[in-house]
Design an enzyme around this catalytic site. Structure first.
Site, short mmCIF file in Angstrom:
data_model
loop_
_atom_site.label_atom_id
_atom_site.label_comp_id
_atom_site.label_asym_id
_atom_site.label_seq_id
_atom_site.Cartn_x
_atom_site.Cartn_y
_atom_site.Cartn_z
CE LYS A 112 41.70 55.21 24.88
NZ LYS A 112 40.13 55.36 24.79
CE LYS A 197 42.63 59.29 18.53
NZ LYS A 197 41.40 58.36 18.66
CE LYS A 200 35.11 62.53 21.46
NZ LYS A 200 35.20 61.10 21.73
P1 AMP Z 1 35.87 59.17 19.18
O1 AMP Z 1 36.34 60.54 19.60
O2 AMP Z 1 36.97 58.18 19.92
O3 AMP Z 1 34.65 58.72 19.77
O4 AMP Z 1 35.91 59.05 17.75
C1 AMP Z 1 34.70 59.36 17.01
C2 AMP Z 1 35.25 58.99 15.52
O5 AMP Z 1 36.10 60.11 15.16
C3 AMP Z 1 35.82 57.74 15.13
O6 AMP Z 1 35.37 57.04 14.09
C4 AMP Z 1 37.34 57.78 15.21
O7 AMP Z 1 38.12 57.41 14.29
C5 AMP Z 1 37.29 59.48 14.53
N1 AMP Z 1 38.52 60.10 14.92
C6 AMP Z 1 39.02 60.51 16.41
N2 AMP Z 1 40.10 61.33 16.50
C7 AMP Z 1 40.50 61.22 15.04
C8 AMP Z 1 41.59 61.85 14.77
N3 AMP Z 1 42.52 62.64 15.32
N4 AMP Z 1 41.74 61.91 13.34
C9 AMP Z 1 40.73 61.19 12.59
N5 AMP Z 1 39.71 60.76 13.02
C10 AMP Z 1 39.29 60.72 14.23
#
Ligand code: AMP
Ligand code: TRP
Length: 332
Positions: A112, A197, A200
């Site tokens: 990042k 990945k 969002k």
């Molecule tokens: P975040 O969006 O980074 O806050 O992630 C929230 C949760 O979703 C965390 O446990 C991440 O590891 C999981 N997560 C986010 N994106 C993915 C993805 N593309 N595949 C699987 N898990 C995800």
């Protein structure tokens, strides 16, 4: 009883990756088998360029979606991180235990910060220290398990290291946590770029299925997913990343495993159609419930108020104990 903590950042609309990689397991399994806390970790959304109003809106939306996904406030604690001071209080102490070198080794920081510098932007100090705040989130509650997707395991490892180091130096204060990733779909990839990945906060939405996408939008995105050369439906993450990603999504939504499903579909088109329908079906009840909850904001607010109260009560004794252990004079 096992204690579980996990969280989601309000940096964008929640995606299918968030749901399959994390939230679904929280709702279907974790809240029923353990003493579980799930948080909208809004302080973490401030580590990159952000718009205050948008963070507020996304925080409320994320909390609503967690409830729509089936988190039951009677079974677990749902709250917003910034409503509980203990996270920031403990984070500073852990900064006094973590080293500069170990923070700079974090893969997500390297990626990042490089991206930010490429764009000519500046890197916030909080982006570097963010895994320490995450460790504080986990350690404040004495969590044994941290259900997260693949991308977060290095951060949970850091939390372990900090807990062990603190305990060795200052006496046993923290439970040493471990990551518990889901069996399938621990890493859902972007439909337009299966090498990265499904995240969002990515710029283009074409490869990302959002939980609140209308069924036709979901279909369009999946039918337009980038696939691989050749025509055979095979599960091979290296050689066929696009097809393998669809197989994983399908397996996660409809059951079965990606290898087994690969024999079922004759063409990429058939696989896409099946995957699109499986995702639409999976999201339908969640979207319906979300609509109901949006119509009742007072209910969501009350859940978050009670959640924060409960979380505060749980975290305070451990964080107070850490303040004493590290050598800070108790107030009189
Ligand atoms: P975040 O969006 O980074 O806050 O992630 C929230 C949760 O979703 C965390 O446990 C991440 O590891 C999981 N997560 C986010 N994106 C993915 C993805 N593309 N595949 C699987 N898990 C995800
Ligand atoms: N860093 C996590 C992510 O980007 C979110 C998070 C913050 C988290 N604190 C946490 C996850 C504590 C689990 C436990 O997804």
């Amino acid at each position: 009883m096992t204690r579980i903590f996990s969280g989601v950042k309000p940096t964008g609309h929640l995606t299918l990756g968030n749901y399959l990689g994390a939230v679904r397991q929280w709702a279907e399994v974790d809240q029923h088998r353990a003493d579980a806390l799930f948080s909208v970790v809004d302080l973490h959304a401030l580590t990159v360029d952000h718009d205050p109003g948008r963070v507020r809106r996304l925080s409320k939306q994320a909390a609503t979606l967690l409830l729509a996904s089936g988190l039951d406030p009677e079974a677990c604690t749902v709250f917003v991180q910034s409503h509980v001071d203990e996270h920031a209080r403990l984070s500073y102490l852990l900064e006094c235990v973590a080293t500069d070198g170990e923070m700079r080794r974090m893969i997500q920081y390297k990626e990042k910060s490089a991206r930010e510098r490429e764009r000519g932007g500046s890197v916030r100090l909080s982006l570097l220290t963010y895994p320490v705040l995450m460790a504080a989130d986990i350690l404040a509650y004495g969590a044994d398990e941290v259900p997260v997707g693949d991308d977060q395991t290095q951060h949970v490892e850091l939390s372990r290291d900090l807990a062990v180091r603190f305990n060795q130096r200052y006496g046993r204060t923290f439970v040493v946590p471990r990551a518990t990733p889901p069996a399938v779909a621990a890493r859902v990839m972007d439909l337009q770029d299966p090498a990265s990945k499904m995240g969002k906060s990515h710029d283009s939405g074409a490869g990302i299925v959002y939980l609140l996408d209308e069924p036709d939008v979901v279909r369009k995105k999946i039918l337009r997913a980038v696939t691989d050369s050749g025509t055979e439906v095979e599960y091979d993450r290296e050689a066929k990343p696009g097809v393998s990603n669809l197989l994983e999504i399908l397996a996660a939504c409809a059951g079965g495993n990606p290898e087994g499903l690969s024999g079922v579909y004759e063409s990429y088109g058939a696989l896409k159609r099946a995957t699109a329908e499986a995702v639409v079906e999976l999201l339908a009840p969640l979207q319906k419930r979300h609509k109901e909850l949006v119509a009742d904001p007072a209910y969501v607010e009350e859940v978050l108020r009670r959640g924060a109260e409960r979380a505060r009560e749980m975290a305070k004794p451990t964080v107070d104990a850490a303040y004493r252990a590290i050598g800070l004079l108790p107030p009189t």
